[in-house]
Motif scaffolding. Structure first.
Motif, mmCIF file in Angstrom:
data_model
loop_
_atom_site.group_PDB
_atom_site.id
_atom_site.type_symbol
_atom_site.label_atom_id
_atom_site.label_comp_id
_atom_site.label_asym_id
_atom_site.label_seq_id
_atom_site.Cartn_x
_atom_site.Cartn_y
_atom_site.Cartn_z
ATOM 1 N N ALA A 1 11.074 4.389 -8.377
ATOM 2 C CA ALA A 1 11.753 3.104 -8.607
ATOM 3 C C ALA A 1 13.092 3.109 -7.851
ATOM 4 C CB ALA A 1 11.979 2.895 -10.102
ATOM 5 N N PRO A 2 13.635 1.946 -7.529
ATOM 6 C CA PRO A 2 13.124 0.612 -7.804
ATOM 7 C C PRO A 2 11.907 0.184 -6.978
ATOM 8 C CG PRO A 2 15.225 0.477 -6.649
ATOM 9 C CD PRO A 2 15.007 1.917 -6.977
ATOM 10 N N GLY A 3 11.617 0.870 -5.879
ATOM 11 C CA GLY A 3 10.391 0.595 -5.126
ATOM 12 C C GLY A 3 10.219 -0.870 -4.767
ATOM 13 N N ILE A 4 9.046 -1.438 -5.122
ATOM 14 C CA ILE A 4 8.762 -2.831 -4.738
ATOM 15 C C ILE A 4 9.671 -3.823 -5.454
ATOM 16 C CG2 ILE A 4 6.352 -2.386 -4.113
ATOM 17 C CD1 ILE A 4 5.578 -3.691 -6.843
ATOM 18 N N PHE A 5 10.411 -3.352 -6.450
ATOM 19 C CA PHE A 5 11.340 -4.229 -7.173
ATOM 20 C C PHE A 5 12.769 -4.113 -6.653
ATOM 21 C CE2 PHE A 5 7.961 -2.979 -10.191
ATOM 22 C CZ PHE A 5 7.361 -4.215 -10.345
ATOM 23 N N SER A 6 12.959 -3.460 -5.514
ATOM 24 C CA SER A 6 14.299 -3.182 -5.001
ATOM 25 C C SER A 6 15.165 -4.424 -4.874
ATOM 26 C CB SER A 6 14.213 -2.475 -3.641
ATOM 27 O OG SER A 6 13.675 -1.177 -3.785
ATOM 28 N N ALA A 7 14.607 -5.514 -4.354
ATOM 29 C CA ALA A 7 15.406 -6.723 -4.109
ATOM 30 C C ALA A 7 15.746 -7.472 -5.388
ATOM 31 C CB ALA A 7 14.673 -7.652 -3.142
ATOM 32 N N ARG A 8 15.067 -7.145 -6.479
ATOM 33 C CA ARG A 8 15.321 -7.848 -7.742
ATOM 34 C C ARG A 8 15.523 -6.866 -8.908
ATOM 35 N NH1 ARG A 8 10.162 -8.589 -5.834
ATOM 36 N NH2 ARG A 8 8.406 -8.075 -7.189
ATOM 37 N N TRP A 9 16.034 -5.684 -8.599
ATOM 38 C CA TRP A 9 16.194 -4.638 -9.599
ATOM 39 C C TRP A 9 17.104 -5.080 -10.745
ATOM 40 C CZ3 TRP A 9 13.341 -1.058 -11.135
ATOM 41 C CH2 TRP A 9 13.797 0.088 -11.796
ATOM 42 N N ARG B 1 18.039 -10.471 -10.582
ATOM 43 C CA ARG B 1 18.341 -11.613 -9.720
ATOM 44 C C ARG B 1 17.942 -11.255 -8.300
ATOM 45 N NH1 ARG B 1 22.773 -10.937 -12.775
ATOM 46 N NH2 ARG B 1 24.024 -10.078 -11.087
ATOM 47 N N HIS B 2 16.941 -11.931 -7.751
ATOM 48 C CA HIS B 2 16.419 -11.605 -6.419
ATOM 49 C C HIS B 2 17.503 -11.763 -5.355
ATOM 50 C CE1 HIS B 2 14.046 -11.681 -2.758
ATOM 51 N NE2 HIS B 2 13.077 -11.120 -3.444
ATOM 52 N N ARG C 1 24.658 -6.639 -4.449
ATOM 53 C CA ARG C 1 25.703 -5.909 -5.165
ATOM 54 C C ARG C 1 25.268 -5.580 -6.600
ATOM 55 N NH1 ARG C 1 30.259 -2.867 -3.753
ATOM 56 N NH2 ARG C 1 30.528 -1.859 -5.758
ATOM 57 N N ALA C 2 24.649 -6.544 -7.257
ATOM 58 C CA ALA C 2 24.199 -6.311 -8.637
ATOM 59 C C ALA C 2 23.113 -5.239 -8.675
ATOM 60 C CB ALA C 2 23.689 -7.606 -9.256
ATOM 61 N N ASN C 3 22.190 -5.279 -7.711
ATOM 62 C CA ASN C 3 21.126 -4.278 -7.638
ATOM 63 C C ASN C 3 21.715 -2.877 -7.444
ATOM 64 O OD1 ASN C 3 19.093 -6.222 -7.857
ATOM 65 N ND2 ASN C 3 18.954 -6.494 -5.647
ATOM 66 N N LEU C 4 22.659 -2.787 -6.511
ATOM 67 C CA LEU C 4 23.269 -1.503 -6.186
ATOM 68 C C LEU C 4 24.064 -0.964 -7.379
ATOM 69 C CD1 LEU C 4 24.827 -0.847 -2.731
ATOM 70 C CD2 LEU C 4 25.918 0.035 -4.762
ATOM 71 N N ASP C 5 24.840 -1.850 -8.022
ATOM 72 C CA ASP C 5 25.650 -1.421 -9.166
ATOM 73 C C ASP C 5 24.771 -0.924 -10.316
ATOM 74 O OD1 ASP C 5 27.984 -2.000 -7.840
ATOM 75 O OD2 ASP C 5 28.306 -3.930 -8.834
#
Length: 200
Positions: A83-91, A94-95, A99-103
């Motif tokens: 993970a996040p794998g295929i969900f990386s852009a919306r981890w 919020r797609h 910044r939110a994904n990385l945090d």
């Protein structure tokens, strides 16, 4: 000049793909999906990078009547079982909120020691023709995750992945350096002979 549609509206990705493909084959007219605003975005309902890339490429090829190239890519963290794998852009839920994904990812890895922060970027690149012909190739960039973002280049998780053998993150590399080693660069360079074979 043969037109090929890149199945993305992400300007950073369009610039990256254009640079990679044009370097290998300058006689293609490469346009992003934003050139066809009437074509709706495709839901990524696949369970692998390859399935999602094919979904997008086929949808655009059918809608435009042109060869279409798509990719699906993401960050796979060993200690999170990929993970996040295929969900990386919306981890973060919020797609496309980089910044939110990385945090969120960094918060999940707070207590993970350097020795266990292995990760890789994965990319599946697909070519689909209007007649249904399809091909998929893949690329990977191995690395480790920093504890905090460094660098202001690239996009997505680039500021925290440090490629193996380097002291910089992907966000500190020049576009040329990144394209030379990136998962997307590897996949799209592997796709070039496929495009030559099937598109001409």
């Amino acid at each position: 000049m043969t037109r090929i549609v890149l199945a993305t509206r992400n300007p950073g990705k369009i610039t990256e793909l254009r640079a990679i493909l044009t370097a290998a084959r300058p006689d293609y007219d490469l346009v992003g999906a934003d050139a066809y605003p009437e074509v709706p975005d495709v839901k990524e309902t696949g369970v692998t990078f390859a399935e999602n890339a094919l979904l997008k490429a086929h949808a655009l090829a059918q809608a435009t009547g042109l060869p279409a190239v798509a990719d699906d890519s993401g960050l796979c963290v060993d200690v999170l079982n990929g993970a996040p794998g295929i969900f990386s852009a919306r981890w973060s839920g919020r797609h496309g909120d980089d910044r939110a994904n990385l945090d969120l990812l960094l918060a999940q890895l707070t207590d993970i020691d350097d020795a266990h922060r292995a990760a890789h970027f994965a990319c599946a690149a697909a070519l689909a023709l209007p007649d249904g012909t399809e091909r998929v190739v893949e690329g990977r960039l191995l690395g480790t995750l920093r504890h905090a973002p460094v660098g202001d280049g690239g996009f997505g998780y680039d500021p925290i992945l440090q490629p193996l053998g380097d002291t910089r993150t992907c966000a500190q590399l020049t576009a040329e350096e990144k394209n030379a080693i990136s998962h997307r660069g590897q996949a799209f360079r592997a796709l070039v002979p496929v495009v030559r074979e099937l598109v001409g």
